[in-house]
Design an enzyme around this catalytic site. Structure first.
Site, PDB file in Angstrom:
ATOM      1  N   ARG A 312      47.713   7.247 -50.584  1.00 22.27           N
ATOM      2  CA  ARG A 312      47.949   6.480 -49.363  1.00 22.27           C
ATOM      3  C   ARG A 312      47.751   4.967 -49.531  1.00 22.27           C
ATOM      4  O   ARG A 312      48.565   4.190 -49.030  1.00 22.27           O
ATOM      5  CB  ARG A 312      47.101   6.999 -48.200  1.00 22.27           C
ATOM      6  CG  ARG A 312      47.316   8.479 -47.871  1.00 22.27           C
ATOM      7  CD  ARG A 312      46.734   8.897 -46.531  1.00 22.27           C
ATOM      8  NE  ARG A 312      47.505   8.335 -45.448  1.00 22.27           N
ATOM      9  CZ  ARG A 312      47.159   7.275 -44.762  1.00 22.27           C
ATOM     10  NH1 ARG A 312      46.013   6.679 -45.006  1.00 22.27           N
ATOM     11  NH2 ARG A 312      47.939   6.807 -43.819  1.00 22.27           N
ATOM     12  N   CYS A 344      47.544   4.245 -65.668  1.00 16.89           N
ATOM     13  CA  CYS A 344      48.171   3.081 -66.291  1.00 16.89           C
ATOM     14  C   CYS A 344      49.231   2.456 -65.386  1.00 16.89           C
ATOM     15  O   CYS A 344      50.415   2.451 -65.723  1.00 16.89           O
ATOM     16  CB  CYS A 344      48.802   3.497 -67.599  1.00 16.89           C
ATOM     17  SG  CYS A 344      47.682   4.474 -68.574  1.00 16.89           S
TER      18      CYS A 344
HETATM   19  N1  LLP Z   1      55.383  16.995 -36.376  1.00 12.71           N
HETATM   20  C1  LLP Z   1      56.369  16.494 -37.145  1.00 12.71           C
HETATM   21  C2  LLP Z   1      57.743  16.842 -36.849  1.00 12.71           C
HETATM   22  C3  LLP Z   1      56.036  15.603 -38.191  1.00 12.71           C
HETATM   23  O1  LLP Z   1      57.016  15.085 -38.936  1.00 12.71           O
HETATM   24  C4  LLP Z   1      54.688  15.259 -38.445  1.00 12.71           C
HETATM   25  C5  LLP Z   1      54.328  14.354 -39.533  1.00 12.71           C
HETATM   26  C6  LLP Z   1      53.705  15.855 -37.620  1.00 12.71           C
HETATM   27  C7  LLP Z   1      54.086  16.700 -36.583  1.00 12.71           C
HETATM   28  C8  LLP Z   1      52.240  15.551 -37.791  1.00 12.71           C
HETATM   29  O2  LLP Z   1      52.007  14.209 -37.612  1.00 12.71           O
HETATM   30  P1  LLP Z   1      50.502  13.647 -37.585  1.00 12.71           P
HETATM   31  O3  LLP Z   1      49.838  14.211 -36.362  1.00 12.71           O
HETATM   32  O4  LLP Z   1      49.838  14.085 -38.828  1.00 12.71           O
HETATM   33  O5  LLP Z   1      50.694  12.179 -37.524  1.00 12.71           O
HETATM   34  N2  LLP Z   1      51.982  11.035 -45.321  1.00 12.71           N
HETATM   35  C9  LLP Z   1      51.857  10.125 -44.205  1.00 12.71           C
HETATM   36  C10 LLP Z   1      52.102  10.802 -42.888  1.00 12.71           C
HETATM   37  C11 LLP Z   1      53.440  11.523 -42.797  1.00 12.71           C
HETATM   38  C12 LLP Z   1      53.659  12.226 -41.484  1.00 12.71           C
HETATM   39  C13 LLP Z   1      54.891  13.057 -41.526  1.00 12.71           C
HETATM   40  N3  LLP Z   1      55.153  13.827 -40.351  1.00 12.71           N
HETATM   41  C14 LLP Z   1      50.504   9.443 -44.262  1.00 12.71           C
HETATM   42  O6  LLP Z   1      49.738   9.686 -45.201  1.00 12.71           O
HETATM   43  O7  LLP Z   1      50.190   8.610 -43.419  1.00 12.71           O
END
Ligand code: LLP
Length: 442
Positions: A312, A344
């Site tokens: 992240r 690296c």
């Molecule tokens: N529903 C859908 C359709 C989604 O695409 C996502 C997240 C969620 C629910 C859940 O969202 P949350 O409550 O976790 O914000 N890797 C990124 C975050 C990617 C989120 C993708 N979709 C990070 O590390 O910030």
């Protein structure tokens, strides 16, 4: 709740000193607090009390089965985006009738597995996907319950890589075209439109974009009903942000109150898909300092966790608090440092220009708010082993994913027959199945 607090100058996870876990499992490792997970789920469930809302935990944030089961035992459903996640949810004990399948690129094979399992709902993101789902379901004599994910063209105001609700994104169907799309779905044998879904992005710390998006969804539900569609589900997605540092995040109760207002009087079942907020602050990444290197311009704290363990910071310029596991002396003078890993690449950092107390080789650090999108986004880049995951409950802890061995890591590869050498030892010999035929040892 914050389960990570100092007692006797030692950072604990609930009642267990993190240093004791480090001794037992080695570093680096992820550590999750069961009480914090439970607390987050309860906060959602309490705020929805009196409605028959379905809280579908978004597995993508953290799909360790111990985490999923913790939520499942409290009554949670699951939001999954792949066959792998679907299998994890089922294996961890989430009933199929509480599983929502989302994502822009579901394959026929994935649809078939989900239909056979009898999941609650498919969130569909395009017209070709609707046609495919209709076909696959008909071929099985089934009818998929569908919510169309609409794109409300609302800017969530989050990082460009995690905003999803504007016209420029690949997600959802333009809300203006939605009535036409529902019309196309009418009287199809394989699909039945039962809901409207929306998700505008992740890590939202301002509720205003939600208000705008939900108002549009509400209007759409009313319009579709007036057109005679039996819409009785409103899926509000996820995205609620958490506090990573000092910037505050909205309370779950405020967010849920907003959702309830948006659905008020519609008589729709609400489906929520929270991910990060359920797990983010329930986890830390514990790492040991290998060296402290004083460069010409900066101090580098080189530790044994790296970008492959927590991507992240480098991928999203994300801020994660970093604290020492042994409390620093009150008179310790902080200075700026880059906290980096051994990989690296210059992008291999966990923090840059961070004010850090003096630390020395051998010290343990805890990278906070690492329960969401940490372990699930890790890789074995540089042939580093995936790191263990540990769960704490009160005074107990258990390894919920062990560190693999180097034999397991190396054993994932196979040499093609033309590279085999007599007496090859480097790759463990295991019979490989190629095209259904056993091909001798490789
Ligand atoms: N529903 C859908 C359709 C989604 O695409 C996502 C997240 C969620 C629910 C859940 O969202 P949350 O409550 O976790 O914000 N890797 C990124 C975050 C990617 C989120 C993708 N979709 C990070 O590390 O910030």
């Amino acid at each position: 709740m914050n389960p990570f607090v100092y007692r006797n100058d030692a950072l604990h996870a609930e009642d267990v000193p993190l240093a004791r876990i480090a001794e037992g499992v080695g570093t680096p490792f992820y550590c999750y607090s069961s009480a914090a997970l439970t607390g987050q789920y309860r906060a959602f469930a309490d705020a929805f009390r009196g409605t028959d809302a379905l809280i579908c935990y978004a597995l993508k944030a953290n799909s360790n089965q111990a985490v999923i089961r913790t939520f499942a035992q409290l009554g949670a459903g699951a939001d999954v985006v792949s066959e792998g996640e679907l299998r994890r949810a089922l294996a961890a004990g989430v009933p199929a009738g509480r599983i929502v399948f989302a994502g822009v690129g579901k394959t026929r094979a994935e649809m078939a597995v989900a239909l056979d399992s009898g999941i609650f709902q498919f969130n569909v993101e395009s017209e070709p996907e609707l046609d495919t789902l209709d076909e696959v379901a008909r071929s099985k004599g089934r009818r998929a319950q569908v919510a169309v994910r609409v794109n409300p063209d609302v800017d969530a105001g989050t990082h460009a890589k995690i905003t999803t609700g504007t016209k420029e994104n690949k997600f959802g169907i333009d809300i203006a075209r939605a009535p036409e799309v529902y019309e196309r779905m009418r009287n199809r044998a394989g699909i039945q439109a039962v809901g409207v879904a929306v998700h505008i992005g992740s890590q939202l710390t301002d509720l205003a974009p939600y208000r705008a998006a939900f108002a549009r969804v509400r209007d759409l539900v009313q319009r579709l009903r007036a057109d005679g569609h039996p819409i009785d589900r409103m899926d509000v997605g996820g995205g609620l942000g958490i506090a990573y540092g000092e910037d505050p995040a909205p309370a779950i109760s405020d967010y849920v109150a907003l959702v309830r207002r948006a659905a008020d009087g519609l008589g729709c079942r609400i489906i929520a898909e929270p991910g990060r907020v359920m797990v983010g602050n329930a986890g830390v990444l514990v790492t040991r300092v290998i060296y402290v290197k004083v460069g010409a311009a900066r101090r580098f704290v080189i530790c044994d966790a790296a970008m492959n363990d927590l991507i992240r910071p480098t991928l999203y310029e994300a801020y994660h608090d970093i604290v020492t596991v042994a409390a620093s002396a009150p008179d310790a003078v902080p200075s700026l440092a880059d906290v980096v890993g051994p990989i690296c690449e210059s992008g291999d950092f966990l923090a840059q220009g961070r004010s850090m107390p003096p630390v020395a080789a051998g010290d343990l650090l805890a990278i906070k708010s690492a329960g969401a999108y940490g372990a699930v986004m890790s890789s074995s880049y540089n042939s580093r082993l995936l790191i263990p995951e540990v769960m704490v409950a009160g005074g107990q802890f258990a390894v919920v994913r062990p560190r693999p061995s180097y034999e397991e890591l190396l054993g994932l590869d196979r040499l093609p027959p033309w590279l085999n050498e007599p007496g090859d030892r480097a790759i463990p010999s295991r019979p490989a199945m190629i095209g259904g035929r056993k091909m001798g040892a490789v």
